[in-house]
Design a protein around this motif. Structure first.
Motif, PDB file in Angstrom:
ATOM      1  N   ILE A  96     -10.190  14.902  -6.728  1.00 23.94           N
ATOM      2  CA  ILE A  96      -9.588  14.116  -7.819  1.00 23.94           C
ATOM      3  C   ILE A  96      -8.376  13.344  -7.312  1.00 23.94           C
ATOM      4  CG2 ILE A  96      -8.302  14.290 -10.000  1.00 23.94           C
ATOM      5  CD1 ILE A  96     -10.052  16.798 -10.611  1.00 23.94           C
ATOM      6  N   GLN A  97      -7.455  14.056  -6.691  1.00 27.45           N
ATOM      7  CA  GLN A  97      -6.207  13.419  -6.265  1.00 27.45           C
ATOM      8  C   GLN A  97      -6.425  12.478  -5.086  1.00 27.45           C
ATOM      9  OE1 GLN A  97      -4.171  13.606  -8.575  1.00 27.45           O
ATOM     10  NE2 GLN A  97      -4.986  15.444  -9.546  1.00 27.45           N
ATOM     11  N   GLY A  98      -7.369  12.804  -4.220  1.00 26.53           N
ATOM     12  CA  GLY A  98      -7.708  11.891  -3.129  1.00 26.53           C
ATOM     13  C   GLY A  98      -8.232  10.566  -3.667  1.00 26.53           C
ATOM     14  N   GLY A  99      -9.087  10.645  -4.675  1.00 26.77           N
ATOM     15  CA  GLY A  99      -9.596   9.425  -5.309  1.00 26.77           C
ATOM     16  C   GLY A  99      -8.487   8.641  -5.984  1.00 26.77           C
ATOM     17  N   HIS A 100      -7.565   9.364  -6.620  1.00 27.41           N
ATOM     18  CA  HIS A 100      -6.435   8.707  -7.287  1.00 27.41           C
ATOM     19  C   HIS A 100      -5.553   7.983  -6.264  1.00 27.41           C
ATOM     20  CE1 HIS A 100      -2.435   8.895  -9.498  1.00 27.41           C
ATOM     21  NE2 HIS A 100      -3.187   8.119 -10.238  1.00 27.41           N
ATOM     22  N   LEU A 101      -5.308   8.617  -5.144  1.00 24.28           N
ATOM     23  CA  LEU A 101      -4.478   7.984  -4.114  1.00 24.28           C
ATOM     24  C   LEU A 101      -5.204   6.826  -3.442  1.00 24.28           C
ATOM     25  CD1 LEU A 101      -2.682  11.103  -2.632  1.00 24.28           C
ATOM     26  CD2 LEU A 101      -1.835   9.451  -4.312  1.00 24.28           C
ATOM     27  N   ILE A 150       0.844  -1.200   0.000  1.00 21.81           N
ATOM     28  CA  ILE A 150       0.000   0.000   0.000  1.00 21.81           C
ATOM     29  C   ILE A 150       0.879   1.250   0.000  1.00 21.81           C
ATOM     30  CG2 ILE A 150      -1.639   1.352   1.371  1.00 21.81           C
ATOM     31  CD1 ILE A 150      -2.861  -1.398   2.239  1.00 21.81           C
ATOM     32  N   ALA A 151       1.909   1.263   0.831  1.00 28.15           N
ATOM     33  CA  ALA A 151       2.812   2.415   0.884  1.00 28.15           C
ATOM     34  C   ALA A 151       3.506   2.623  -0.459  1.00 28.15           C
ATOM     35  CB  ALA A 151       3.852   2.227   1.991  1.00 28.15           C
ATOM     36  N   ILE A 199       2.882  10.268  -9.580  1.00 31.19           N
ATOM     37  CA  ILE A 199       2.094  10.466 -10.796  1.00 31.19           C
ATOM     38  C   ILE A 199       1.176  11.670 -10.640  1.00 31.19           C
ATOM     39  CG2 ILE A 199       0.323   9.430 -12.275  1.00 31.19           C
ATOM     40  CD1 ILE A 199       1.718   6.693 -11.656  1.00 31.19           C
ATOM     41  N   THR A 200       0.593  11.825  -9.458  1.00 28.59           N
ATOM     42  CA  THR A 200      -0.245  13.001  -9.185  1.00 28.59           C
ATOM     43  C   THR A 200       0.547  14.289  -9.373  1.00 28.59           C
ATOM     44  OG1 THR A 200      -1.791  11.874  -7.720  1.00 28.59           O
ATOM     45  CG2 THR A 200      -1.457  14.214  -7.314  1.00 28.59           C
ATOM     46  N   ALA A 201       1.769  14.323  -8.841  1.00 29.12           N
ATOM     47  CA  ALA A 201       2.613  15.517  -8.990  1.00 29.12           C
ATOM     48  C   ALA A 201       2.875  15.815 -10.452  1.00 29.12           C
ATOM     49  CB  ALA A 201       3.928  15.327  -8.232  1.00 29.12           C
ATOM     50  N   LEU A 202       3.144  14.791 -11.245  1.00 28.56           N
ATOM     51  CA  LEU A 202       3.366  14.997 -12.682  1.00 28.56           C
ATOM     52  C   LEU A 202       2.116  15.535 -13.373  1.00 28.56           C
ATOM     53  CD1 LEU A 202       5.388  11.773 -13.587  1.00 28.56           C
ATOM     54  CD2 LEU A 202       6.260  14.125 -13.487  1.00 28.56           C
TER      55      LEU A 202
END
Length: 153
Positions: A67-72, A10-11, A20-23
């Protein structure tokens, strides 16, 4: 499957997801266009009959957090899935690459198009397919490395 291996997978998945989010966010800022994740979120909203956003506008802070919370969260679930479907003796390279390719195929070639939230991947250009493939291989490798590292503790 040990708890530490699960935690490590998970980590590793979340760490790759953050990268990927940062990119993606950096790409939004550079291009002035919403990322693919923003487009997916907006298409999902539309398919559920929820409020429609200006599909060309950059996401605001609250939308970006969603968006990013869902991605993570998806990254964490994928990491947990890796821990369940592989064994502790799996090599990082082989299992990471295979898992990354499987996850890419599942999300971009099957689930996204099936749900109607993204065009089928086979309609994408070679550069997009290559980028998605590379990103997901790196995701798989980071997930496998996290699982291996934590399983040794």
């Amino acid at each position: 499957m040990s708890g530490s291996r699960l935690l490590g997978a998970i980590a590793g998945g979340v760490t790759a997801g953050i990268g990927i989010t940062a990119l993606l966010v950096a790409g939004e800022r550079k291009s002035g266009q919403p990322s693919e994740l923003a487009a997916l979120e907006r298409a999902s909203e539309a398919s559920l009959g929820l409020r429609l956003r200006d599909h060309n506008a950059l996401p605001g802070a609250s939308e970006q957090a969603f968006i990013q919370g869902g991605h993570l969260l998806l990254s964490a679930v994928a990491g947990a899935t890796y821990a369940v479907v592989t064994d502790e003796d799996s090599g990082v390279l082989k299992s990471g690459i295979m898992f990354g390719l499987f996850f890419y195929a599942a999300m971009h070639w099957v689930v996204g198009p099936m749900l109607g939230v993204k065009k089928p991947e086979w309609r994408s250009d070679a550069a997009t397919i290559g980028m998605h493939t590379a990103n997901h291989i790196l995701f798989g490798l980071a997930t496998a490395a996290g699982a291996k590292f934590f399983s040794r503790r």
